[in-house]
Design a protein around this motif. Structure first.
Motif, PDB file in Angstrom:
ATOM      1  N   UNK A 290       0.865  -1.182   0.000  1.00  0.00           N
ATOM      2  CA  UNK A 290       0.000   0.000   0.000  1.00  0.00           C
ATOM      3  C   UNK A 290       0.898   1.227   0.000  1.00  0.00           C
ATOM      4  N   UNK A 291       0.512   2.220  -0.776  1.00  0.00           N
ATOM      5  CA  UNK A 291       1.357   3.404  -0.943  1.00  0.00           C
ATOM      6  C   UNK A 291       0.526   4.670  -0.937  1.00  0.00           C
ATOM      7  N   UNK A 292       1.209   5.768  -0.687  1.00  0.00           N
ATOM      8  CA  UNK A 292       0.664   7.103  -0.888  1.00  0.00           C
ATOM      9  C   UNK A 292       1.523   7.799  -1.947  1.00  0.00           C
ATOM     10  N   UNK A 293       0.844   8.378  -2.918  1.00  0.00           N
ATOM     11  CA  UNK A 293       1.489   9.187  -3.941  1.00  0.00           C
ATOM     12  C   UNK A 293       0.941  10.612  -3.805  1.00  0.00           C
ATOM     13  N   UNK A 294       1.619  11.539  -4.426  1.00  0.00           N
ATOM     14  CA  UNK A 294       1.092  12.903  -4.487  1.00  0.00           C
ATOM     15  C   UNK A 294       1.453  13.537  -5.823  1.00  0.00           C
ATOM     16  N   UNK A 295       0.621  14.483  -6.202  1.00  0.00           N
ATOM     17  CA  UNK A 295       0.866  15.218  -7.441  1.00  0.00           C
ATOM     18  C   UNK A 295       0.581  16.687  -7.211  1.00  0.00           C
ATOM     19  N   UNK A 296       1.635  17.480  -7.310  1.00  0.00           N
ATOM     20  CA  UNK A 296       1.509  18.924  -7.174  1.00  0.00           C
ATOM     21  C   UNK A 296       1.207  19.530  -8.545  1.00  0.00           C
ATOM     22  N   UNK A 297       0.614  20.713  -8.577  1.00  0.00           N
ATOM     23  CA  UNK A 297       0.298  21.353  -9.863  1.00  0.00           C
ATOM     24  C   UNK A 297       1.533  21.483 -10.754  1.00  0.00           C
ATOM     25  N   UNK A 298       1.410  21.012 -11.982  1.00  0.00           N
ATOM     26  CA  UNK A 298       2.503  21.121 -12.932  1.00  0.00           C
ATOM     27  C   UNK A 298       3.627  20.132 -12.744  1.00  0.00           C
ATOM     28  N   UNK A 299       3.458  19.199 -11.814  1.00  0.00           N
ATOM     29  CA  UNK A 299       4.524  18.235 -11.549  1.00  0.00           C
ATOM     30  C   UNK A 299       4.027  16.813 -11.760  1.00  0.00           C
TER      31      UNK A 299
END
Length: 120
Positions: A33-42
């Motif tokens: 199980x994982x957590x990912x993230x996505x910032x604007x423009x990245x």
């Protein structure tokens, strides 16, 4: 099979938030199980993962500040985020490798994101 994440919100720099994610439906076995993230423009990036026997790994940018944990009985994963920084602002996604009850294979699932905003 579904993953449902919650716990996002707005917090000031230095504050804390706890994200939760629940796997539901025809779940037989959950592996990583994982957590990912996505910032604007990245690009989307993995923040933390947890495997069986609670083996964990973290992105360098969050080491010492974030903690990932699991509740095996409830099919849940958590992300405790402390000392948050403005650069942690992103949509956070739950991800898991799950074997459904109707299959002999594992599949990778994504939850809908939850927005974390850290103000300076």
């Amino acid at each position: 099979v579904q993953l449902q994440a919650s716990g996002g919100g707005t917090v000031q720099a230095g504050g804390s938030l706890r994200l939760s994610c629940t796997a539901s439906g025809s779940v037989l076995i959950i592996d990583t199980m994982s957590w990912f993230r996505q910032a604007p423009g990245k690009q989307r990036e993995r923040v933390a993962l947890i495997r069986s026997a609670d083996v964990t790994d973290y992105a360098d940018s969050v080491k010492g500040r974030f903690t990932i944990s699991r509740d095996y009985d409830k099919d849940m994963v958590y992300l405790q985020m402390n000392n948050l920084k403005p650069e942690d602002t992103a949509v956070y996604y739950c991800n898991a490798d799950i074997r459904p009850t109707y299959s002999d294979d594992d599949y990778n699932y994504w939850g809908r994101g939850t927005l974390v905003t850290v103000s300076s």
